[in-house]
Motif scaffolding. Structure first.
Motif, PDB file in Angstrom:
ATOM      1  N   LEU A 199      35.989  46.101  45.536  1.00  0.00           N
ATOM      2  CA  LEU A 199      34.542  46.190  45.365  1.00  0.00           C
ATOM      3  C   LEU A 199      34.168  47.422  44.550  1.00  0.00           C
ATOM      4  O   LEU A 199      33.293  47.369  43.671  1.00  0.00           O
ATOM      5  CB  LEU A 199      33.851  46.219  46.729  1.00  0.00           C
ATOM      6  N   ASN A 200      34.831  48.530  44.801  1.00  0.00           N
ATOM      7  CA  ASN A 200      34.578  49.759  44.046  1.00  0.00           C
ATOM      8  C   ASN A 200      34.926  49.598  42.572  1.00  0.00           C
ATOM      9  O   ASN A 200      34.366  50.274  41.709  1.00  0.00           O
ATOM     10  CB  ASN A 200      35.374  50.923  44.636  1.00  0.00           C
ATOM     11  N   ALA A 201      35.868  48.677  42.299  1.00  0.00           N
ATOM     12  CA  ALA A 201      36.303  48.441  40.918  1.00  0.00           C
ATOM     13  C   ALA A 201      35.518  47.319  40.252  1.00  0.00           C
ATOM     14  O   ALA A 201      35.802  46.962  39.104  1.00  0.00           O
ATOM     15  CB  ALA A 201      37.795  48.119  40.890  1.00  0.00           C
ATOM     16  N   GLY A 202      34.550  46.740  40.962  1.00  0.00           N
ATOM     17  CA  GLY A 202      33.706  45.713  40.370  1.00  0.00           C
ATOM     18  C   GLY A 202      34.145  44.288  40.608  1.00  0.00           C
ATOM     19  O   GLY A 202      33.573  43.358  40.021  1.00  0.00           O
ATOM     20  N   TYR A 203      35.139  44.085  41.470  1.00  0.00           N
ATOM     21  CA  TYR A 203      35.588  42.733  41.798  1.00  0.00           C
ATOM     22  C   TYR A 203      34.797  42.185  42.988  1.00  0.00           C
ATOM     23  O   TYR A 203      34.117  42.926  43.690  1.00  0.00           O
ATOM     24  CB  TYR A 203      37.088  42.727  42.110  1.00  0.00           C
TER      25      TYR A 203
END
Length: 210
Positions: free
Chosen positions: A160-164
């Motif tokens: 989530l932090n990486a945009g997934y």
């Protein structure tokens, strides 16, 4: 039928009465019979897209005693590769990983699993589309199940932090779920075909980012 929808039991292919892999069959890398038992070992079943590359990932992991590819999580008995590719068996392409827990931890095996594919893609990995390419873990012990669930939660936060998006990996116990060995040509495929199709759909996100 949409290949991204799990087939219902009543609409699944009837399958066959005999296994598609003729035994004895010997691992092309280790030389061991695929039905060999290892004292003190543990086994976990991992589905992460095309099983050719996934299998090589684990047979080159220190502490792994044996790997085999097959079909799991479906309804059709003794399915062929061609049948699985139709999406009408319900199976996922799966790697059976047998390892020595005194040499490699379950967490290390599962870290390799999560970091070497994209577990957010649902019924696909890259251009490979269909239920056979879904992400799944079948555990042989409750300890494996707890480890898989914990690491899934950790990796979800990192993704989530990486945009997934959300992880779609299904985690369950293997009790009563049949693993059907795949045909001989699929066992250690990349050993026989070193230039074979072997996409890696890793996200680049690591579990250690937490």
């Amino acid at each position: 039928m949409n290949k991204t929808d799990i087939v219902s039991p009543e609409n699944a292919l009837p399958g066959g009465h005999t296994p598609v892999l003729v035994m004895p069959f010997f691992h092309r890398v280790t030389g061991d019979r695929l039905d060999r038992s290892f004292s003190g070992s543990e086994t976990i079943y991992l589905a992460m897209g095309c099983f050719w590359g996934a299998k090589k990932l684990f047979w080159t992991t220190d502490g792994v005693l044996q790997t085999a590819v097959g079909y799991m999580g479906g309804f059709t008995p003794n399915p062929t590769y061609r049948e699985v590719c139709t999406g009408r068996t319900g199976h996922a392409e799966t790697v059976r990983v047998t390892y020595d827990p005194s040499q490699v931890s379950t967490e290390t095996i599962l870290t390799a699993f999560f970091e070497n594919h994209d577990p957010t893609q649902g019924m696909r990995q890259g251009n490979d589309v269909g239920t056979q390419y879904r992400s799944a873990i079948w555990c042989s012990t409750t300890e494996q199940f707890m480890a898989a669930t914990t690491l899934k939660g950790t990796f979800q936060a990192n993704l989530l932090n990486a945009g997934y998006g959300a992880i779609t990996t299904a985690i369950s116990l293997a009790n009563g779920v049949e693993f059907y060995l795949a045909e001989a040509e699929h066992q250690q495929y990349l050993e026989e075909n070193p230039s074979g199709y072997c996409p890696v759909h890793a996200t680049g996100v690591c579990l250690a980012n937490s």
